[in-house]
Design an enzyme around this catalytic site. Structure first.
Site, PDB file in Angstrom:
ATOM      1  CD  GLU A 174       5.459  19.561   1.163  1.00  0.00           C
ATOM      2  OE1 GLU A 174       6.676  20.295   1.684  1.00  0.00           O
ATOM      3  OE2 GLU A 174       5.523  19.497   0.204  1.00  0.00           O
ATOM      4  CG  HIS A 186       6.074  23.642  -2.943  1.00  0.00           C
ATOM      5  ND1 HIS A 186       7.451  22.897  -3.000  1.00  0.00           N
ATOM      6  CD2 HIS A 186       5.988  21.390  -2.882  1.00  0.00           C
ATOM      7  CE1 HIS A 186       8.370  22.022  -2.761  1.00  0.00           C
ATOM      8  NE2 HIS A 186       6.748  21.421  -2.488  1.00  0.00           N
ATOM      9  CG  HIS A 198       8.748  17.474  -5.553  1.00  0.00           C
ATOM     10  ND1 HIS A 198       7.779  16.522  -6.053  1.00  0.00           N
ATOM     11  CD2 HIS A 198       8.233  18.757  -4.912  1.00  0.00           C
ATOM     12  CE1 HIS A 198       7.171  16.725  -4.839  1.00  0.00           C
ATOM     13  NE2 HIS A 198       7.568  17.706  -3.747  1.00  0.00           N
ATOM     14  CG  HIS A 228      10.804  18.993  -0.599  1.00  0.00           C
ATOM     15  ND1 HIS A 228      10.348  19.461   0.445  1.00  0.00           N
ATOM     16  CD2 HIS A 228       9.926  18.958  -1.392  1.00  0.00           C
ATOM     17  CE1 HIS A 228       9.113  19.396   0.301  1.00  0.00           C
ATOM     18  NE2 HIS A 228       8.533  18.807  -0.694  1.00  0.00           N
TER      19      HIS A 228
END
Length: 249
Positions: free
Chosen positions: A81, A100, A102, A176
């Site tokens: 990603e 980024h 979770h 996500h």
């Protein structure tokens, strides 16, 4: 040091950021943080594909903003990603760092339709402010259909995410996680930690009553608290760094 080599201090901040995010429970084996190159805005810095708590300075690579690819001739395995980072840097010249994750407490707010992650804590004013009604939610089904793996593994999906983010500091990603941006690595980590905390607090408040009974921050309060608290980012950064490395003083 080569003329266009990144500041070693920036590389160390990236290493520390990975360790802090892992220690704070924002990331586990998955998740990543990057920084725009301090001497060449067309590049950014990020680890090779590795669990954040294992990242060292030797793992940090240079990537091209335009393509999202590592500049090394034969790079090691890269994060799938990485296009989250490249496309946001491309769309937002003001952004100097991207996280980024979770983030566990945030995940419910990515799937609870009609329930926005509004700021309820004075440490999380960046989640609101003038012109913001809580972070936007990126719906990958609108761009990849209803049978994708939910990952941002192409420039097209990265650009769609960057569009959803717009001018905001945080974008939620349905089912996500979330992506957080800032003007520095240290502020990005601050926002990541307090986005998670705010989500926990809002969940607790929702157990006491419906959303319309909860006093969220006004836009003015959100802007004022953001300016005050992010102006003191060194204070939590130094504490979290000490805790992450298990050092004494």
């Amino acid at each position: 040091m080569q003329p266009h080599s990144p500041d070693p201090g920036l590389i160390q901040d990236l290493v520390d950021a990975n360790r802090i995010l892992a220690h704070q429970g924002i990331v586990d084996a998955f998740g990543h943080v990057s920084a725009r190159h301090d001497r060449d805005p067309s590049r950014f810095l990020m680890s090779r594909s590795l669990a954040p708590s294992l990242v060292t300075a030797a793992d940090i690579l240079e990537y091209a903003v335009n393509s999202g690819e590592a500049l090394a001739t034969e790079p090691p395995r890269l994060y799938l990603e990485r296009y989250i980072h490249s496309e946001i840097y491309k769309a937002r010249p003001d952004v100097m760092a991207v996280v980024h994750s979770h983030s566990p407490a945030v995940l419910p707010f990515t799937v609870a339709r009609g329930l926005r992650l509004r700021p309820v804590c004075h440490m999380s004013g960046f989640l609101g402010g003038a012109g913001h009604d809580g972070p936007p939610v990126f719906e990958i089904r609108e761009h990849a259909g209803d049978a994708s793996d939910l990952l941002i593994h192409s420039r097209v999906l990265g650009a769609a995410l960057a569009t959803s983010l717009g001018a905001a500091p945080v974008v939620l990603m349905r089912g996500h996680g979330c992506t957080i941006v800032a003007e520095s690595v240290r502020v990005a980590i601050y926002r990541s930690v307090y986005t998670e905390l705010n989500a926990k607090l809002l969940q607790q408040a929702l157990m006491l009553g419906p959303l319309d009974t909860i006093a969220t921050l006004t836009p003015g309060e959100a802007d004022a608290t953001r300016i005050t608290n992010e102006g003191q980012v060194e204070r939590p950064w130094n504490l979290w760094k000490q805790m992450a490395y298990g050092t004494g003083a």
